[in-house]
Enzyme design. Sequence first.
Site, short mmCIF file in Angstrom:
data_model
loop_
_atom_site.label_atom_id
_atom_site.label_comp_id
_atom_site.label_asym_id
_atom_site.label_seq_id
_atom_site.Cartn_x
_atom_site.Cartn_y
_atom_site.Cartn_z
N ASP A 67 0.80 -1.22 0.00
CA ASP A 67 0.00 0.00 0.00
C ASP A 67 0.84 1.28 0.00
OD1 ASP A 67 0.95 -0.40 2.58
OD2 ASP A 67 -0.98 -0.98 3.38
N ASN A 136 -7.48 -4.03 14.36
CA ASN A 136 -8.86 -4.28 13.91
C ASN A 136 -8.92 -5.38 12.85
OD1 ASN A 136 -7.82 -3.03 11.66
ND2 ASN A 136 -9.25 -1.30 11.65
N HIS A 138 -7.09 -5.49 10.08
CA HIS A 138 -6.81 -5.12 8.68
C HIS A 138 -5.51 -5.77 8.20
CE1 HIS A 138 -4.57 -1.09 9.72
NE2 HIS A 138 -3.74 -2.10 9.75
N GLU A 143 -9.56 -2.50 5.40
CA GLU A 143 -10.20 -2.31 6.70
C GLU A 143 -11.42 -3.24 6.83
OE1 GLU A 143 -8.66 -0.62 8.82
OE2 GLU A 143 -7.96 1.31 8.11
P1 PGA Z 1 2.27 -2.28 12.81
O1 PGA Z 1 1.09 -2.24 11.77
O2 PGA Z 1 3.26 -3.26 12.27
O3 PGA Z 1 2.80 -0.89 12.83
O4 PGA Z 1 1.69 -2.71 14.11
C1 PGA Z 1 0.59 -3.44 11.27
C2 PGA Z 1 -0.60 -3.12 10.41
O5 PGA Z 1 -1.32 -2.16 10.72
O6 PGA Z 1 -0.83 -3.84 9.43
#
Ligand code: PGA
Length: 242
Positions: A67, A136, A138, A143
Amino acid sequence: MKLIETASYEEMSQKAAGVIYEQVKSKPNTVLGLATGGTPLGTYRELIHLHLQKKESFQKFYTVNLDEYVGLADDHPQSYHTYMDEHLFQHLDIPASHTHLPRGLAEDLDGECKRYDQVIKQLGGIDLQLLGIGQNGHIGFNEPGTSFNSRTHVVELTESTRKANARYFSNKDDVPTHAITMGIQSIMESSEILLIASGKKKAEAILRLVEDEITEDFPASVLKRHPNLTLIADYEAMSLLK
Ligand code: PGA
C-alpha cells in the site's frame, strides 16, 4: 496454518527474515510482497544482515508493496516509498526498477489501481507475501468490511488506523485520510503468506484470527483459507491463545 511462537520480537524477526532469505536463495527471481509499519522493521534489519553476511545477491528479485498513502509524494518523509528505501532497498543490491509501490500522487487513482494490478500480473503473481496485522484485523489497508474479492483499490482509513499511524507524523491531522491498497483477493493469490505479529497489543487480533469465524468484519480471518500460511508471533502476541 503453521504457527510459530517465538520468545521475543528479535527472534520473530530473525525467523521471518530466514524464511524470506531461503525463498530468495531457492528462487532468485522471487516476487516478494512487502509490508510497512513497525512490525517488519526487525525483519528488514535481519534480512540486510543476512545479505551482508552471506553475500547472497538480491539483484534478480522483485518486490510489490501492499500500500501507499494517497496524497503523499514518493519522496515525502512519511511515504511508504521512503520507508522502504530507508529500511530495506538502499541496503540491498536490488535495482530500483524491480521495486513497486502504488503511486500516492497519481492523478487518476482508479487508473493507478488498475496499473498496479497489472504490475502484479505481469510479474507472474506474488511468491511470498509478508503481512502485518492491524488491531482491527486489517491486512494492508483493507479495513473491516472490505470484500474478500477486492483487487487494488482506494480506501478511506478508519479513525483507529489513522490514530495508530499518527505516531509517524508530527500532527494527527497530517495523517492522510485515504490510501491505495492491494486487495484481499490479490493477497490471497500469493503462493505463500507470512504473517508476523508482536506484542500484547496484537494479542486480541491473533486470538480472533485463530479462533473466530471467517468474516469480512475481520479481514485477516480470510487468511485461514490460504493453503500456505505461516504465522510467526512472539509469546505476547500469542498470549491469549489457549
Ligand atoms: P504495525 O502495523 O506493524 O505498525 O503494528 C501493522 C498493520 O497495521 O498492518
